[in-house]
Design a protein around this motif. Structure first.
Motif, PDB file in Angstrom:
ATOM      1  N   SER A  21      -2.241  -4.106  19.860  1.00  7.27           N
ATOM      2  CA  SER A  21      -2.024  -5.502  20.265  1.00  7.27           C
ATOM      3  C   SER A  21      -2.120  -6.479  19.093  1.00  7.27           C
ATOM      4  N   SER A  22      -2.559  -6.018  17.925  1.00  3.60           N
ATOM      5  CA  SER A  22      -2.723  -6.909  16.778  1.00  3.60           C
ATOM      6  C   SER A  22      -1.369  -7.394  16.274  1.00  3.60           C
ATOM      7  N   SER A  23      -1.356  -8.653  15.817  1.00  2.00           N
ATOM      8  CA  SER A  23      -0.123  -9.236  15.273  1.00  2.00           C
ATOM      9  C   SER A  23      -0.138  -9.274  13.746  1.00  2.00           C
ATOM     10  N   ARG A  24      -1.049  -8.530  13.135  1.00  2.00           N
ATOM     11  CA  ARG A  24      -1.201  -8.587  11.677  1.00  2.00           C
ATOM     12  C   ARG A  24      -0.559  -7.392  10.974  1.00  2.00           C
ATOM     13  N   ARG A  25       0.502  -6.882  11.539  1.00  2.00           N
ATOM     14  CA  ARG A  25       1.125  -5.700  10.944  1.00  2.00           C
ATOM     15  C   ARG A  25       1.549  -5.957   9.498  1.00  2.00           C
ATOM     16  N   ARG A  26       2.033  -7.165   9.203  1.00  2.00           N
ATOM     17  CA  ARG A  26       2.426  -7.464   7.821  1.00  2.00           C
ATOM     18  C   ARG A  26       1.246  -7.305   6.871  1.00  2.00           C
ATOM     19  N   ASP A  27       0.068  -7.755   7.318  1.00  2.00           N
ATOM     20  CA  ASP A  27      -1.137  -7.608   6.498  1.00  2.00           C
ATOM     21  C   ASP A  27      -1.454  -6.140   6.275  1.00  2.00           C
ATOM     22  N   PHE A  28      -1.377  -5.354   7.330  1.00  2.00           N
ATOM     23  CA  PHE A  28      -1.738  -3.946   7.239  1.00  2.00           C
ATOM     24  C   PHE A  28      -0.750  -3.176   6.371  1.00  2.00           C
ATOM     25  N   GLU A  29       0.507  -3.549   6.445  1.00  2.00           N
ATOM     26  CA  GLU A  29       1.505  -2.901   5.589  1.00  2.00           C
ATOM     27  C   GLU A  29       1.268  -3.230   4.117  1.00  2.00           C
ATOM     28  N   ALA A  30       0.880  -4.473   3.837  1.00  2.00           N
ATOM     29  CA  ALA A  30       0.573  -4.850   2.454  1.00  2.00           C
ATOM     30  C   ALA A  30      -0.650  -4.100   1.950  1.00  2.00           C
ATOM     31  N   LEU A  31      -1.666  -3.973   2.809  1.00  2.00           N
ATOM     32  CA  LEU A  31      -2.860  -3.215   2.444  1.00  2.00           C
ATOM     33  C   LEU A  31      -2.521  -1.744   2.244  1.00  2.00           C
ATOM     34  N   ALA A  32      -1.682  -1.211   3.113  1.00  2.00           N
ATOM     35  CA  ALA A  32      -1.277   0.199   3.009  1.00  2.00           C
ATOM     36  C   ALA A  32      -0.583   0.470   1.677  1.00  2.00           C
ATOM     37  N   ALA A  33       0.240  -0.459   1.223  1.00  2.00           N
ATOM     38  CA  ALA A  33       0.961  -0.270  -0.038  1.00  2.00           C
ATOM     39  C   ALA A  33      -0.003  -0.153  -1.210  1.00  2.00           C
ATOM     40  N   ILE A  34      -1.066  -0.956  -1.199  1.00  2.00           N
ATOM     41  CA  ILE A  34      -2.049  -0.900  -2.285  1.00  2.00           C
ATOM     42  C   ILE A  34      -2.810   0.421  -2.242  1.00  2.00           C
ATOM     43  N   VAL A  35      -3.270   0.821  -1.061  1.00  2.00           N
ATOM     44  CA  VAL A  35      -4.028   2.072  -0.934  1.00  2.00           C
ATOM     45  C   VAL A  35      -3.167   3.251  -1.345  1.00  2.00           C
ATOM     46  N   ARG A  36      -1.917   3.272  -0.908  1.00  2.00           N
ATOM     47  CA  ARG A  36      -1.016   4.379  -1.239  1.00  2.00           C
ATOM     48  C   ARG A  36      -0.813   4.481  -2.751  1.00  2.00           C
ATOM     49  N   GLN A  37      -0.641   3.344  -3.411  1.00  2.00           N
ATOM     50  CA  GLN A  37      -0.420   3.347  -4.858  1.00  2.00           C
ATOM     51  C   GLN A  37      -1.656   3.824  -5.605  1.00  2.00           C
ATOM     52  N   VAL A  38      -2.820   3.301  -5.236  1.00  2.00           N
ATOM     53  CA  VAL A  38      -4.055   3.668  -5.926  1.00  2.00           C
ATOM     54  C   VAL A  38      -4.388   5.143  -5.698  1.00  2.00           C
ATOM     55  N   ALA A  39      -4.254   5.616  -4.459  1.00  2.00           N
ATOM     56  CA  ALA A  39      -4.539   7.024  -4.166  1.00  2.00           C
ATOM     57  C   ALA A  39      -3.599   7.927  -4.939  1.00  2.00           C
ATOM     58  N   GLY A  40      -2.341   7.537  -5.044  1.00  2.00           N
ATOM     59  CA  GLY A  40      -1.387   8.324  -5.817  1.00  2.00           C
ATOM     60  C   GLY A  40      -1.802   8.456  -7.272  1.00  2.00           C
ATOM     61  N   GLN A  41      -2.324   7.367  -7.835  1.00  2.00           N
ATOM     62  CA  GLN A  41      -2.787   7.402  -9.224  1.00  2.00           C
ATOM     63  C   GLN A  41      -3.983   8.338  -9.385  1.00  2.00           C
ATOM     64  N   ILE A  42      -4.919   8.292  -8.431  1.00  2.00           N
ATOM     65  CA  ILE A  42      -6.101   9.154  -8.504  1.00  2.00           C
ATOM     66  C   ILE A  42      -5.698  10.621  -8.431  1.00  2.00           C
ATOM     67  N   LEU A  43      -4.840  10.965  -7.476  1.00  2.00           N
ATOM     68  CA  LEU A  43      -4.435  12.359  -7.300  1.00  2.00           C
ATOM     69  C   LEU A  43      -3.619  12.863  -8.488  1.00  2.00           C
ATOM     70  N   THR A  44      -2.806  11.992  -9.064  1.00  2.10           N
ATOM     71  CA  THR A  44      -2.049  12.367 -10.260  1.00  2.10           C
ATOM     72  C   THR A  44      -2.984  12.661 -11.425  1.00  2.10           C
ATOM     73  N   ASP A  45      -4.027  11.841 -11.577  1.00  2.00           N
ATOM     74  CA  ASP A  45      -5.006  12.050 -12.652  1.00  2.00           C
ATOM     75  C   ASP A  45      -5.729  13.383 -12.483  1.00  2.00           C
ATOM     76  N   VAL A  46      -6.073  13.738 -11.236  1.00  2.00           N
ATOM     77  CA  VAL A  46      -6.764  15.003 -10.982  1.00  2.00           C
ATOM     78  C   VAL A  46      -5.891  16.183 -11.400  1.00  2.00           C
ATOM     79  N   LYS A  47      -4.638  16.150 -11.022  1.00  2.00           N
ATOM     80  CA  LYS A  47      -3.727  17.255 -11.371  1.00  2.00           C
ATOM     81  C   LYS A  47      -3.481  17.318 -12.875  1.00  2.00           C
ATOM     82  N   GLN A  48      -3.439  16.158 -13.531  1.00  2.00           N
ATOM     83  CA  GLN A  48      -3.251  16.138 -14.979  1.00  2.00           C
ATOM     84  C   GLN A  48      -4.440  16.779 -15.685  1.00  2.00           C
ATOM     85  N   ARG A  49      -5.640  16.513 -15.217  1.00  2.00           N
ATOM     86  CA  ARG A  49      -6.837  17.126 -15.813  1.00  2.00           C
ATOM     87  C   ARG A  49      -6.827  18.632 -15.614  1.00  2.00           C
TER      88      ARG A  49
END
Length: 310
Positions: free
Chosen positions: A277-305
């Motif tokens: 019922s929340s109308s803040r989907r735009r907010d959640f999508e913006a937050l999701a984009a940041i989390v997805r990017q940061v998590a991708g960087q962390i996982l890439t660093d682990v595999k590089q090590r």
């Protein structure tokens, strides 16, 4: 006339079953809350609360009124959110829930990104177990939750963000043939160290290892992955470590050996969940984009090590 204040006070009392604790949550005095509850009962013309020494119990009518009060409070909160949707994305207050097996590994990386990109956001963090967060999400006490998916609830929407593989953590002194990749179900279950009950990480590990929840095994009652990893480092057993947690929990600790499982590797899917019922989907999508990017960087660093260490 019944007000949102009546509903908020009564909803808090219905959860705490204690006047003092409910008053503390609502930031009022106990006599003030008691007076509001008497007024609320008078307006409805019925008894909602059985007052006992030390606590309170709800009448049959009280249980139903509490349920409806929660629905009205959530609807009122969503109405306020709807009005904010005409403002800029990720502005104003936001209550973010997050489970303990994600929070220490993602929050320190995403918070600076959020602060820089969305300075008008007032972010509050709530870290606790999955079941509690889902209850609070449905009740409107948190707006969005970063957690392990899937979620089977008719009132909740979710979007997956990234897959988080599980690695086997074992004492470095133990022998294992080079490049051997074990299967989760072949582990010595008597040596498997798990978090205490209530953590979704525990249930996932049991599932991956083909292990029923009631199976007896060595127990330490640990409530944090950090404790479990240190037990492994000191030779007390094995555990499964989410890949996202490796830089923080294992790092360069020479006492621990990390081994990838054979394909298909066990993993969990991390995502964001919010009320349908929340109308803040735009907010959640913006937050999701940041989390997805940061998590991708962390996982890439682990595999590089891993590649550098091979």
């Amino acid at each position: 006339m019944i007000t949102l204040r009546h509903l908020r006070y009564f909803e808090a009392l219905s959860r705490h079953r204690h006047f003092r604790r409910a008053a503390e949550e609502c930031s009022v005095t106990q006599p003030a809350l008691s007076m509001q509850m008497q007024e609320f009962e008078a307006l409805l013309g019925t008894v909602l609360i059985e007052r006992r020494r030390g606590d309170v119990q709800l009448t049959e009518m009280g249980h139903e009124v509490a349920r409806r009060a929660r629905e009205i409070l959530v609807a009122a909160r969503d109405l306020m959110e709807y009005a904010r949707t005409r403002q800029e994305v990720l502005s104003g207050p936001l209550q973010l829930g997050i489970i303990p097996s994600i929070a220490p590994y993602v929050l320190p990386r995403i918070l600076p990104e959020i602060t820089e990109a969305y300075p008008a956001l007032s972010l509050n963090i709530r870290e606790t177990l999955t079941a509690q967060l889902l209850d609070e999400l449905v009740a409107g006490r948190v707006d969005v939750v970063l957690m392990s998916l899937p979620i089977d609830h008719p009132d909740i929407d979710a979007v997956p963000l990234f897959d988080d593989n599980f690695l086997l953590a074992m004492p470095a002194a133990e022998d294992m043939p080079a490049h051997q990749r074990p299967q989760p179900e072949t582990l010595d279950l008597k040596r498997l160290l798990l978090l205490e009950e209530g953590h979704c990480l525990r249930e996932q590990a049991l599932t991956f290892c083909g292990m029923p929840g009631a199976t007896q095994r060595q127990q330490f009652g640990a409530s944090s992955l950090a404790t479990i990893v240190q037990l492994v480092a000191n030779g007390y057993g094995l555990t499964l470590v989410p890949e996202i947690a490796v830089p923080v929990e294992v790092g360069q600790d020479a006492r621990i050996r990390l081994v990838r499982f054979a394909d298909p590797e066990p993993y969990r899917t991390i995502g964001l969940a919010w009320r349908r019922s929340s109308s803040r989907r735009r907010d959640f999508e913006a937050l999701a984009a940041i989390v997805r990017q940061v998590a991708g960087q962390i996982l890439t660093d682990v595999k590089q090590r891993e590649r550098e260490a091979a």
